[in-house]
Motif scaffolding. Structure first.
Motif, PDB file in Angstrom:
ATOM      1  N   ASP A 114      -5.235  -2.333  -5.422  1.00 34.61           N
ATOM      2  CA  ASP A 114      -4.527  -2.544  -4.008  1.00 34.61           C
ATOM      3  C   ASP A 114      -4.918  -3.620  -3.127  1.00 34.61           C
ATOM      4  O   ASP A 114      -5.797  -3.001  -2.782  1.00 34.61           O
ATOM      5  CB  ASP A 114      -4.010  -1.583  -3.295  1.00 34.61           C
ATOM      6  CG  ASP A 114      -3.573  -1.904  -0.951  1.00 34.61           C
ATOM      7  OD1 ASP A 114      -2.944  -2.739  -1.907  1.00 34.61           O
ATOM      8  OD2 ASP A 114      -2.927  -0.668  -1.172  1.00 34.61           O
ATOM      9  N   GLU A 115      -5.080  -4.841  -3.628  1.00 34.93           N
ATOM     10  CA  GLU A 115      -5.676  -6.352  -3.031  1.00 34.93           C
ATOM     11  C   GLU A 115      -6.975  -5.941  -3.236  1.00 34.93           C
ATOM     12  O   GLU A 115      -8.179  -5.921  -2.639  1.00 34.93           O
ATOM     13  CB  GLU A 115      -5.557  -6.154  -1.569  1.00 34.93           C
ATOM     14  CG  GLU A 115      -4.220  -5.728  -1.332  1.00 34.93           C
ATOM     15  CD  GLU A 115      -3.482  -7.239   0.339  1.00 34.93           C
ATOM     16  OE1 GLU A 115      -4.563  -7.538   0.657  1.00 34.93           O
ATOM     17  OE2 GLU A 115      -2.840  -6.636   0.796  1.00 34.93           O
ATOM     18  N   SER A 172       0.582  -1.192  -0.159  1.00 35.34           N
ATOM     19  CA  SER A 172      -0.230   0.155  -0.055  1.00 35.34           C
ATOM     20  C   SER A 172       0.909   1.500   0.349  1.00 35.34           C
ATOM     21  O   SER A 172       0.516   2.675  -0.471  1.00 35.34           O
ATOM     22  CB  SER A 172      -0.909  -0.142   0.974  1.00 35.34           C
ATOM     23  OG  SER A 172      -1.792  -1.107   1.275  1.00 35.34           O
TER      24      SER A 172
HETATM   25 MG   LIG Z   1      -1.724  -2.847   1.912  1.00 38.84          MG
END
Ligand SMILES: [Mg+2]
Ligand SMILES: Nc1ncnc2c1ncn2[C@@H]1O[C@H](COP(=O)(O)OP(=O)(O)O)[C@@H](O)[C@H]1O
Lengths: 296, 271
Positions: free
Chosen positions: A155-156, A44
């Motif tokens: 992000d994910e 992140s």
């Molecule tokens: Mg993260």
């Protein structure tokens, strides 16, 4: 053609806490680039540096060849981003969020957003506050894809999605790439990256451990082959083959665990009468776990 | 039209999101005006010195009553109840609340990453959020102006139109100034608690300084630094405008806005 994302010795410390350190990342146009690492690895942090939410302690980062700080507006115009840990305005409906984001982007993305929402089985008429985690995630994806950006940074992205929706998401990624986009996505679990990425970077403790093609990791994956022969064979014929880590016999059955080439094993087995063969696919997970667990 | 206000711009959204809060503030302040001025005729019939005889002068001054005799005029009475008093503090407090939370709440509730992923520059985000606050303050002061305008003939306050207008222009400016101070602190630090503390604390300090400065000799000379002095000392409700005072508040607001833009532009967001 120059790289879509390029970082040089990119470093971010939060006070004394390391976010990422000396990160050198290159993502080429048209790639699906998987960023894989356990929680706290710095995924992140990297995305937030590229989006200019946070500023590097040292090092540089470029997106589309543009400095992430000086040209942030142009980068953000051309990028679709889904943050790792985000919230949307709780009192707005899905439609209102899409309307607001479209207005801010000065694009008319309403129809594309509707199509995407339908694909992901998301009802845009619901107030964000009443969405489940999965549905909020879907809305995050819709807003990232809806303006057909050149670069998708996710992000994910698939954390809270059920398997059918995940398939749909893989389809969306594939179509975006077919239309010329580049995709940079992260995960802390392997299967979602393995499934769609061309290139994988493994990050641990803020540093890249390895960057390679998915195929290269797959070739190193441990396979388990089990042969059933017409009569018992001597396991010593197999133990010294390249990459073989374990051989077990059980009557007429022989089970080999190997991360090496398959050919010598098959040839050695062919010297005998083979009645049955069962080979499971390489467990990439093991390769990655090996990286995760280094020095731990 | 209303829909496009809500989602067409960031400042429009900032106003639209607070439409209900604005409605409650408007109702509350209009009631505050009406209920206070409604006592004017009855107070006129008593002798003020009887009522306030036992109350120390400094105490009265702190509450915005500087001249007991003036309470028998509409200007003096409305000033003491509203503009020299807690009415001003209430309005400015809302501005501080907006200024302190408009950025920080988005960071705390994690909507900031989504907002900042849109192609909006950081100065623009600050500016649009500031504009929303300014519009809300103008709206609320406009409501107070109308409430006073309507009360004026009913309770024979004998206020001039210009006086009622100017005192509310000043109120809007003063509120915007303290709201911008809160915005600046939260933009620089990302901390809304600190922003509320600093702005609220300074507001209380300046308010007391202006009030007590009129009766406490050692404060007399420094009373001029208080923005409440800039705003009120010329008695705008009587129609006497202090351009220096209004200009001072505008200039300080503009400087604080620059600090807010600078502060938000330089720091890490959402950490
Ligand atoms: Mg993260
Ligand atoms: N705002 C922050 N303040 C302090 N430390 C942080 C902050 N954000 C992340 N970190 C630290 O930086 C490291 C990397 O975090 P992060 O980038 O969120 O990892 P990932 O996304 O891979 O889980 C972790 O050790 C984390 O604790």
């Amino acid at each position: 053609m120059s790289a879509i994302v390029e970082t040089r010795e990119l470093t971010k410390f939060y006070g004394a806490t390391r976010g990422v350190e000396n990160l050198n990342l290159v993502i080429q146009p048209g790639q699906v680039f998987g960023f894989l690492g356990p929680n706290g690895a710095g995924k992140s942090t990297t995305f937030r540096l590229l989006m200019d939410f946070i500023r590097p302690t040292s090092g540089t980062a470029r997106v589309f060849g543009l400095d992430v700080r000086d040209n942030s507006l142009e980068i953000r115009t051309r990028t679709g981003f889904m943050p790792g840990d985000f919230a949307l305005y709780p009192r707005m409906t899905g439609h209102q969020i899409i309307e607001f984001f479209s207005a801010m982007r000065r694009v008319d993305a309403a129809s594309e957003a509707r199509v995407l929402a339908e694909r992901l089985d998301l009802d845009l008429g619901v107030t964000v506050r009443n969405y489940s985690t999965g549905n909020r995630q879907k809305l995050g994806l819709v807003q990232a894809f809806m303006h057909k950006p050149e670069l998708l940074m996710l992000d994910e992205p698939t954390g809270g999605l059920d398997p059918i929706i995940q398939q749909e998401f893989y389809g969306m990624v594939a179509e975006a790439v077919r239309d010329g986009a580049t995709v940079f996505l992260s995960s802390h679990v392997l299967p979602e990256v393995e499934r769609i990425a061309d290139q994988v970077a493994i990050i641990r403790d803020g540093a890249l451990v390895r960057v390679d093609e998915v195929g290269a990791f797959k070739r190193e994956a441990t396979r388990v082959l089990s042969f059933t022969f017409a009569k018992p064979v001597d396991e010593n014929e197999f133990t010294n083959l390249d990459g073989v880590s374990d051989v077990r016999t059980e009557g007429n059955r022989l089970v080999i665990t190997s991360s090496g080439p398959i050919d010598p094993i098959v040839k050695a087995a062919a010297r005998h009468e083979v009645i049955d063969l069962d080979a499971n696919e390489g467990e990439l997970e093991d390769v990655f776990l090996a990286f995760y667990e280094q020095e731990q | 039209m209303i829909r496009s206000l809500s989602s067409g711009s960031l400042s429009g959204k900032g106003i639209w999101d607070r439409r209900k809060t604005l409605m409650w503030w408007s109702i509350g302040m209009a009631l505050y005006v009406v209920l206070n001025v409604a006592f004017f005729p009855s107070l006129q019939e008593e002798t003020f010195s009887d009522v306030f005889e036992s109350v120390p002068e400094a105490m009265l001054a702190a509450f915005g009553i500087q001249d007991i005799a003036a309470l028998s005029t509409g200007v003096g009475y409305v000033n003491s109840q509203l503009y020299d008093g807690f009415g001003t503090i209430l309005v400015a407090a809302w501005a501080v609340a907006i200024g302190a939370t408009t950025l920080a709440s988005e960071e705390d509730s994690k909507t900031m990453d989504m907002l900042m992923s849109l192609p909006l520059s950081r100065p623009r985000v600050v500016l649009e959020k500031w504009i929303a606050m300014v519009v809300l303050m103008i709206a609320l002061c406009g409501v107070i102006f109308v409430a006073l305008l309507a009360s004026n003939p009913i309770w024979e306050l004998d206020l001039s139109l210009g006086g009622m207008a100017w005192v509310n222009v000043g109120l809007a400016l003063l509120s915007v100034m303290f709201g911008t101070l809160a915005l600046a602190v939260s933009a620089v630090t990302g901390k809304k608690g600190l922003a509320i503390g600093v702005s609220g604390g300074l507001m209380a300090l300046f308010f007391l300084l202006y009030g007590l400065g009129s009766v406490v000799d050692i404060l007399e000379s420094v009373r001029g630094v208080s923005p409440f002095y800039w705003y009120l000392n010329s008695v705008p409700l009587a129609g006497t405008v202090s351009w220096l005072g209004l200009g001072g508040m505008a200039v300080v607001s503009a400087m604080l806005l620059l600090v807010a833009v600078w502060g938000f532009n330089r720091r890490d967001v959402g950490v």
